[in-house]
Design a protein around this motif. Structure first.
Motif, PDB file in Angstrom:
ATOM      1  N   GLU A 112       0.616  -1.113  -0.009  1.00  0.00           N
ATOM      2  CA  GLU A 112      -0.112  -0.074  -0.011  1.00  0.00           C
ATOM      3  C   GLU A 112       0.751   1.274   0.060  1.00  0.00           C
ATOM      4  OE1 GLU A 112      -4.183   0.908   2.100  1.00  0.00           O
ATOM      5  OE2 GLU A 112      -2.453   0.066   3.567  1.00  0.00           O
ATOM      6  N   GLY A 113       2.022   1.307   0.778  1.00  0.00           N
ATOM      7  CA  GLY A 113       2.574   2.441   1.097  1.00  0.00           C
ATOM      8  C   GLY A 113       3.452   2.833  -0.182  1.00  0.00           C
ATOM      9  N   ALA A 115       2.679   1.521  -3.455  1.00  0.00           N
ATOM     10  CA  ALA A 115       1.930   1.909  -4.607  1.00  0.00           C
ATOM     11  C   ALA A 115       1.540   3.507  -4.355  1.00  0.00           C
ATOM     12  CB  ALA A 115       0.819   1.351  -4.399  1.00  0.00           C
ATOM     13  N   GLU A 116       1.141   3.898  -3.071  1.00  0.00           N
ATOM     14  CA  GLU A 116       0.905   5.447  -2.880  1.00  0.00           C
ATOM     15  C   GLU A 116       2.085   6.382  -3.285  1.00  0.00           C
ATOM     16  OE1 GLU A 116       0.374   8.178   0.972  1.00  0.00           O
ATOM     17  OE2 GLU A 116      -0.982   6.371   0.836  1.00  0.00           O
ATOM     18  N   LYS A 117       3.411   5.849  -2.882  1.00  0.00           N
ATOM     19  CA  LYS A 117       4.627   6.657  -3.240  1.00  0.00           C
ATOM     20  C   LYS A 117       4.741   6.682  -4.816  1.00  0.00           C
ATOM     21  CE  LYS A 117       7.345   5.315   0.932  1.00  0.00           C
ATOM     22  NZ  LYS A 117       8.299   4.449   1.559  1.00  0.00           N
ATOM     23  N   GLY A 119       2.054   6.983  -6.629  1.00  0.00           N
ATOM     24  CA  GLY A 119       1.113   7.627  -7.130  1.00  0.00           C
ATOM     25  C   GLY A 119      -0.076   6.818  -7.770  1.00  0.00           C
ATOM     26  N   LYS A 121      -3.248   3.598  -6.726  1.00  0.00           N
ATOM     27  CA  LYS A 121      -4.091   3.394  -5.611  1.00  0.00           C
ATOM     28  C   LYS A 121      -4.590   1.813  -5.923  1.00  0.00           C
ATOM     29  CE  LYS A 121      -5.757   7.459  -4.086  1.00  0.00           C
ATOM     30  NZ  LYS A 121      -5.377   8.089  -2.958  1.00  0.00           N
TER      31      LYS A 121
END
Length: 145
Positions: A112-113, A115-117, A119, A121
């Motif tokens: 999750e982290g 993926a977020e870094k 950009g 979701k």
């Protein structure tokens, strides 16, 4: 001695006295130990592992046939057999499952982290993309997460 103290006439009575309030893994292990004390047991972990494989196949067969009640029953047998294997390998099944759950959460947090870094979701990612991140984290030490 314990059987006499508790006025148990049979091994089954002792099994039935194992508290239902215990976590299922612990209760299963205690029941299995009572059976093993009178010789109702596999010879070694290999036989137990074969039983796990047999039970898994029965789950899959029932699922393939769409037999939900049979899947439920066979899945219980699979879990019981897995606990039996843990007993042979001297692994506390409850603790092992707790650790595996925590490891999963930590790895998922990485996915999750990351993926977020990047950009991204998760809900917009394919399972293949998420698996790539999962494989990244599997190759890192858990202490590096």
């Amino acid at each position: 001695i314990k059987q006499k103290e508790k006025d148990e006439q049979t091994i089954t009575e002792g099994m039935r006295r194992v508290a239902k309030a215990l976590p299922a893994n612990i209760r299963a292990a205690k029941v299995q130990k009572k059976a093993a004390k009178v010789g109702f047991d596999f010879e070694d972990y290999r036989q137990t592992a074969a039983k796990v494989e047999e039970e898994l196949q029965e789950v899959l067969d029932a699922a393939e046939k769409g037999q939900s009640e049979a899947v439920f029953e066979e899945f219980g047998d699979l879990m019981f057999s897995a606990v039996n294997l843990s007993r042979f390998l001297d692994v506390n099944a409850e603790n092992a499952l707790t650790n595996a759950t925590e490891k999963f959460i930590n790895r998922f947090e990485y996915i999750e982290g990351t993926a977020e870094k990047r950009g991204l979701k998760l809900k917009h990612m394919t399972i293949g993309e998420m698996d790539e991140l999962w494989n990244e984290i599997k190759h890192l030490k858990d202490s590096d997460i």
